[in-house]
Design an enzyme around this catalytic site. Sequence first.
Site, PDB file in Angstrom:
ATOM      1  N   GLU A  86      -5.155   1.497   2.865  1.00  0.00           N
ATOM      2  CA  GLU A  86      -5.024   0.295   3.684  1.00  0.00           C
ATOM      3  C   GLU A  86      -4.847   0.606   5.167  1.00  0.00           C
ATOM      4  OE1 GLU A  86      -5.635  -2.712   2.066  1.00  0.00           O
ATOM      5  OE2 GLU A  86      -6.070  -1.149   0.624  1.00  0.00           O
ATOM      6  N   GLU A  87      -4.346   1.795   5.500  1.00  0.00           N
ATOM      7  CA  GLU A  87      -4.173   2.123   6.915  1.00  0.00           C
ATOM      8  C   GLU A  87      -5.515   2.246   7.623  1.00  0.00           C
ATOM      9  OE1 GLU A  87      -1.600   2.033   8.657  1.00  0.00           O
ATOM     10  OE2 GLU A  87       0.111   2.229   7.305  1.00  0.00           O
ATOM     11  N   HIS A 105       0.827  -1.203   0.000  1.00  0.00           N
ATOM     12  CA  HIS A 105       0.000   0.000   0.000  1.00  0.00           C
ATOM     13  C   HIS A 105       0.866   1.259   0.000  1.00  0.00           C
ATOM     14  CE1 HIS A 105       0.615   0.927   4.346  1.00  0.00           C
ATOM     15  NE2 HIS A 105       0.667  -0.391   4.485  1.00  0.00           N
ATOM     16  N   ASP A 133      -0.438   4.426   0.997  1.00  0.00           N
ATOM     17  CA  ASP A 133      -0.844   5.400   2.019  1.00  0.00           C
ATOM     18  C   ASP A 133      -0.065   5.164   3.306  1.00  0.00           C
ATOM     19  OD1 ASP A 133      -2.380   2.956   2.111  1.00  0.00           O
ATOM     20  OD2 ASP A 133      -3.501   3.855   3.751  1.00  0.00           O
ATOM     21  N   GLU A 182       4.980  -6.064   3.700  1.00  0.00           N
ATOM     22  CA  GLU A 182       5.029  -5.303   4.945  1.00  0.00           C
ATOM     23  C   GLU A 182       6.372  -5.522   5.651  1.00  0.00           C
ATOM     24  OE1 GLU A 182       2.982  -3.251   6.406  1.00  0.00           O
ATOM     25  OE2 GLU A 182       0.984  -3.551   5.519  1.00  0.00           O
ATOM     26  N   ASP A 189       6.970   1.625   6.164  1.00  0.00           N
ATOM     27  CA  ASP A 189       5.627   1.055   6.005  1.00  0.00           C
ATOM     28  C   ASP A 189       4.771   1.971   5.125  1.00  0.00           C
ATOM     29  OD1 ASP A 189       3.265  -0.321   6.296  1.00  0.00           O
ATOM     30  OD2 ASP A 189       3.021   0.110   8.422  1.00  0.00           O
TER      31      ASP A 189
END
Length: 207
Positions: free
Chosen positions: A81-82, A16, A18, A107, A47
Site C-alpha cells: 500500500e505504500e 496494510h 508494508d 491508519e 503506520d
Amino acid sequence: MAEIGNGHPVLAFSGHEDVVDAVGDWNTEPFQLTGKYGKLYGRGTCDMKSGVAAMIIAMIELKQSEMPFKGTIRLLITLGEEVGEFGAEQLTEQGFMDDVDGLIIGEPTGYKICYAHKGSLDIKLKAMGKIAHSSMPDLGNNALQNMLDLVTLINQEIGDTEIVDPETGKFLFNFTVMQGENQVNSIPGTTEVQLNSRTLMTLAIKK
C-alpha cells in the site's frame, strides 16, 4: 482475509503490513521493537502495524466472546500500500469488496475519525538527450539540464496553486526521486524524475 458473522450489513476493517524505508536518524533500533516511555518504537509500529494488531486482537476477542451481532465483520490485511496499492487492488479484483457496506481503515489519525481522504497520483517523467564528454558539451544534449528546466516550469505553473478542498485541505505535489547517469565527466543522455501528488476532488471538478 478473515470474517465472522453472516449476511448484511458487511463492515470491513482493513490495514496494510508494508512500511516505508528505515531512513533518517533513529533513537532506537528500527528493526527491533523497543518499549520506551510507555510507547513502542520500531519500523512501522505506528503506520500501521499497531492498527493491524488492534484489528486482529479485536476480531479474536469478538469471536471468543460469542457475542451475537447482526451482519458480517470482515478483516482485510494488505501488502504493497505504500507504493502502488497492489494489495487493495488484488483483494478488490478477488471480490472481497463487492458486498461491503462500510469500510474502516486503521491508519493513524491521532484518535480522530477521518471520513475523507486525498487521492494519490504518482507521475514518472523521462528526458532523453545525447551523451557527450563534459569537455565538449556542444556535441551532446544534456538530459539532466532539460529535466531541471522542466521541473522549474512545473513548479512555476502549479507550485503555488490555491485550490483547496474544504474537507482535506490543499492540493500537494512533491518531486521525490531523480535518477540520471553516474559519471561526473559525461553529459547525461537520460534523466528520470518521479513526483507524488495528493489530489483533490475539488481540483478534478474545477478542471
